[in-house]
Design a protein around this motif. Structure first.
Motif, PDB file in Angstrom:
ATOM      1  N   MET A   1       0.831  -1.168   0.000  1.00 22.82           N
ATOM      2  CA  MET A   1       0.000   0.000   0.000  1.00 22.82           C
ATOM      3  C   MET A   1       0.883   1.242   0.000  1.00 22.82           C
ATOM      4  N   GLN A   2       0.490   2.202  -0.778  1.00 20.56           N
ATOM      5  CA  GLN A   2       1.251   3.445  -0.849  1.00 20.56           C
ATOM      6  C   GLN A   2       0.281   4.612  -0.696  1.00 20.56           C
ATOM      7  N   LEU A   3       0.656   5.588   0.119  1.00 26.09           N
ATOM      8  CA  LEU A   3      -0.175   6.770   0.272  1.00 26.09           C
ATOM      9  C   LEU A   3      -0.162   7.575  -1.019  1.00 26.09           C
ATOM     10  N   LYS A   4      -1.266   8.260  -1.273  1.00 27.59           N
ATOM     11  CA  LYS A   4      -1.352   9.130  -2.441  1.00 27.59           C
ATOM     12  C   LYS A   4      -0.380  10.295  -2.271  1.00 27.59           C
ATOM     13  N   LYS A   5       0.088  10.839  -3.390  1.00 26.30           N
ATOM     14  CA  LYS A   5       0.945  12.019  -3.342  1.00 26.30           C
ATOM     15  C   LYS A   5       0.227  13.158  -2.618  1.00 26.30           C
ATOM     16  N   TYR A   6      -1.067  13.248  -2.818  1.00 25.14           N
ATOM     17  CA  TYR A   6      -1.894  14.269  -2.181  1.00 25.14           C
ATOM     18  C   TYR A   6      -1.735  14.218  -0.660  1.00 25.14           C
ATOM     19  N   THR A   7      -1.779  13.015  -0.104  1.00 25.85           N
ATOM     20  CA  THR A   7      -1.631  12.819   1.340  1.00 25.85           C
ATOM     21  C   THR A   7      -0.208  13.148   1.767  1.00 25.85           C
ATOM     22  N   ASP A   8       0.752  12.701   0.987  1.00 25.81           N
ATOM     23  CA  ASP A   8       2.159  12.990   1.255  1.00 25.81           C
ATOM     24  C   ASP A   8       2.374  14.505   1.309  1.00 25.81           C
ATOM     25  N   TYR A   9       1.830  15.226   0.354  1.00 21.30           N
ATOM     26  CA  TYR A   9       1.971  16.681   0.328  1.00 21.30           C
ATOM     27  C   TYR A   9       1.315  17.308   1.553  1.00 21.30           C
ATOM     28  N   GLY A  10       0.147  16.801   1.935  1.00 18.97           N
ATOM     29  CA  GLY A  10      -0.536  17.324   3.114  1.00 18.97           C
ATOM     30  C   GLY A  10       0.303  17.159   4.365  1.00 18.97           C
ATOM     31  N   LEU A  11       0.916  15.996   4.517  1.00 22.57           N
ATOM     32  CA  LEU A  11       1.768  15.757   5.684  1.00 22.57           C
ATOM     33  C   LEU A  11       3.008  16.646   5.657  1.00 22.57           C
ATOM     34  N   ARG A  12       3.597  16.828   4.483  1.00 25.49           N
ATOM     35  CA  ARG A  12       4.758  17.717   4.359  1.00 25.49           C
ATOM     36  C   ARG A  12       4.393  19.148   4.756  1.00 25.49           C
ATOM     37  N   ILE A  13       3.236  19.608   4.290  1.00 23.55           N
ATOM     38  CA  ILE A  13       2.793  20.973   4.605  1.00 23.55           C
ATOM     39  C   ILE A  13       2.610  21.129   6.109  1.00 23.55           C
ATOM     40  N   LEU A  14       1.970  20.164   6.733  1.00 25.34           N
ATOM     41  CA  LEU A  14       1.762  20.232   8.185  1.00 25.34           C
ATOM     42  C   LEU A  14       3.094  20.210   8.934  1.00 25.34           C
ATOM     43  N   MET A  15       4.028  19.375   8.487  1.00 24.76           N
ATOM     44  CA  MET A  15       5.353  19.336   9.123  1.00 24.76           C
ATOM     45  C   MET A  15       6.066  20.680   8.965  1.00 24.76           C
ATOM     46  N   TYR A  16       5.997  21.245   7.772  1.00 27.11           N
ATOM     47  CA  TYR A  16       6.626  22.531   7.517  1.00 27.11           C
ATOM     48  C   TYR A  16       6.052  23.592   8.450  1.00 27.11           C
ATOM     49  N   LEU A  17       4.727  23.652   8.522  1.00 30.96           N
ATOM     50  CA  LEU A  17       4.080  24.648   9.370  1.00 30.96           C
ATOM     51  C   LEU A  17       4.426  24.431  10.843  1.00 30.96           C
ATOM     52  N   GLY A  18       4.406  23.182  11.274  1.00 33.49           N
ATOM     53  CA  GLY A  18       4.729  22.881  12.660  1.00 33.49           C
ATOM     54  C   GLY A  18       6.156  23.241  13.020  1.00 33.49           C
ATOM     55  N   ALA A  19       7.072  22.981  12.098  1.00 27.84           N
ATOM     56  CA  ALA A  19       8.482  23.295  12.361  1.00 27.84           C
ATOM     57  C   ALA A  19       8.729  24.797  12.334  1.00 27.84           C
ATOM     58  N   LYS A  20       8.064  25.508  11.440  1.00 29.87           N
ATOM     59  CA  LYS A  20       8.287  26.940  11.273  1.00 29.87           C
ATOM     60  C   LYS A  20       7.686  27.786  12.393  1.00 29.87           C
ATOM     61  N   GLU A  21       6.626  27.290  12.994  1.00 29.41           N
ATOM     62  CA  GLU A  21       5.952  28.108  13.993  1.00 29.41           C
ATOM     63  C   GLU A  21       6.687  28.095  15.313  1.00 29.41           C
ATOM     64  N   SER A  22       6.348  29.017  16.163  1.00 33.55           N
ATOM     65  CA  SER A  22       7.090  29.260  17.399  1.00 33.55           C
ATOM     66  C   SER A  22       7.230  28.017  18.259  1.00 33.55           C
ATOM     67  N   SER A  23       8.270  27.986  19.052  1.00 33.33           N
ATOM     68  CA  SER A  23       8.535  26.818  19.883  1.00 33.33           C
ATOM     69  C   SER A  23       7.445  26.593  20.919  1.00 33.33           C
ATOM     70  N   ASN A  24       6.778  27.651  21.393  1.00 30.45           N
ATOM     71  CA  ASN A  24       5.710  27.427  22.369  1.00 30.45           C
ATOM     72  C   ASN A  24       4.546  26.690  21.717  1.00 30.45           C
ATOM     73  N   LYS A  25       4.293  26.966  20.429  1.00 34.89           N
ATOM     74  CA  LYS A  25       3.225  26.250  19.742  1.00 34.89           C
ATOM     75  C   LYS A  25       3.648  24.811  19.470  1.00 34.89           C
ATOM     76  N   ALA A  26       4.913  24.609  19.091  1.00 30.37           N
ATOM     77  CA  ALA A  26       5.400  23.248  18.838  1.00 30.37           C
ATOM     78  C   ALA A  26       5.324  22.416  20.106  1.00 30.37           C
ATOM     79  N   ALA A  27       5.373  23.083  21.246  1.00 30.11           N
ATOM     80  CA  ALA A  27       5.258  22.368  22.515  1.00 30.11           C
ATOM     81  C   ALA A  27       3.808  22.095  22.879  1.00 30.11           C
ATOM     82  N   GLY A  28       2.881  22.604  22.070  1.00 32.08           N
ATOM     83  CA  GLY A  28       1.483  22.308  22.296  1.00 32.08           C
ATOM     84  C   GLY A  28       0.671  23.444  22.876  1.00 32.08           C
TER      85      GLY A  28
END
Length: 155
Positions: A1-28
């Motif tokens: 089974m392989q995830l769709k590229k669409y899903t892969d892109y969605g996860l990449r975008i979320l990772m990018y946003l999570g990494a870029k945002e402030s450390s207090n937000k990354a901490a939850g």
């Protein structure tokens, strides 16, 4: 089974946003807009993706209320929830769609009346999502510093 590229892109975008945002937000903590919003162009340049694909995924993530989008000259998008509130099973199930992994009716499979494959694969799918339920976006950001370095040199 392989995830769709669409899903892969969605996860990449979320990772990018999570990494870029402030450390207090990354901490939850909190969900306020960062000083500079991420743009479609930022994502496209970082991951070498087509803006058409990224636009569709960003729109979907917004409809799922995982990101907030702002229009206008200084527009863009950011995480709408803390990373520890974004479960991977939910994201993947929503972006993949919840269709069966085996299609027995289109075209109709003559083995259907005696076949056990669909039931076995359906159970495997649920086990897959049960496993992913244990993880959140925060788990993907454990190496946040390294991700930030990669993202800053990729664009």
């Amino acid at each position: 089974m392989q995830l769709k590229k669409y899903t892969d892109y969605g996860l990449r975008i979320l990772m990018y946003l999570g990494a870029k945002e402030s450390s207090n937000k990354a901490a939850g903590e909190g969900s306020t807009a960062p000083e500079r919003l991420t743009t479609i162009k930022d994502i496209c340049e970082t991951f070498s993706l087509s803006s058409n694909h990224v636009n569709k995924v960003v729109h979907h993530l917004g409809r799922l209320q995982l990101i907030e989008t702002r229009r206008g000259k200084n527009g863009g998008f950011f995480l709408a929830k803390a990373p520890n509130e974004i479960r991977l099973d939910y994201v993947i199930r929503q972006l993949e769609g919840d269709e069966p992994w085996i299609e027995c009716h289109n075209p109709y499979c003559v083995a259907l009346p005696a076949c056990e494959l669909n039931g076995i694969v359906a159970r495997g799918k649920e086990l897959f999502y049960d496993y992913l339920r244990e993880f959140t976006l925060a788990d993907l950001l454990k190496k946040r510093g390294q991700l930030l370095q990669i993202f800053s040199t990729a664009s």
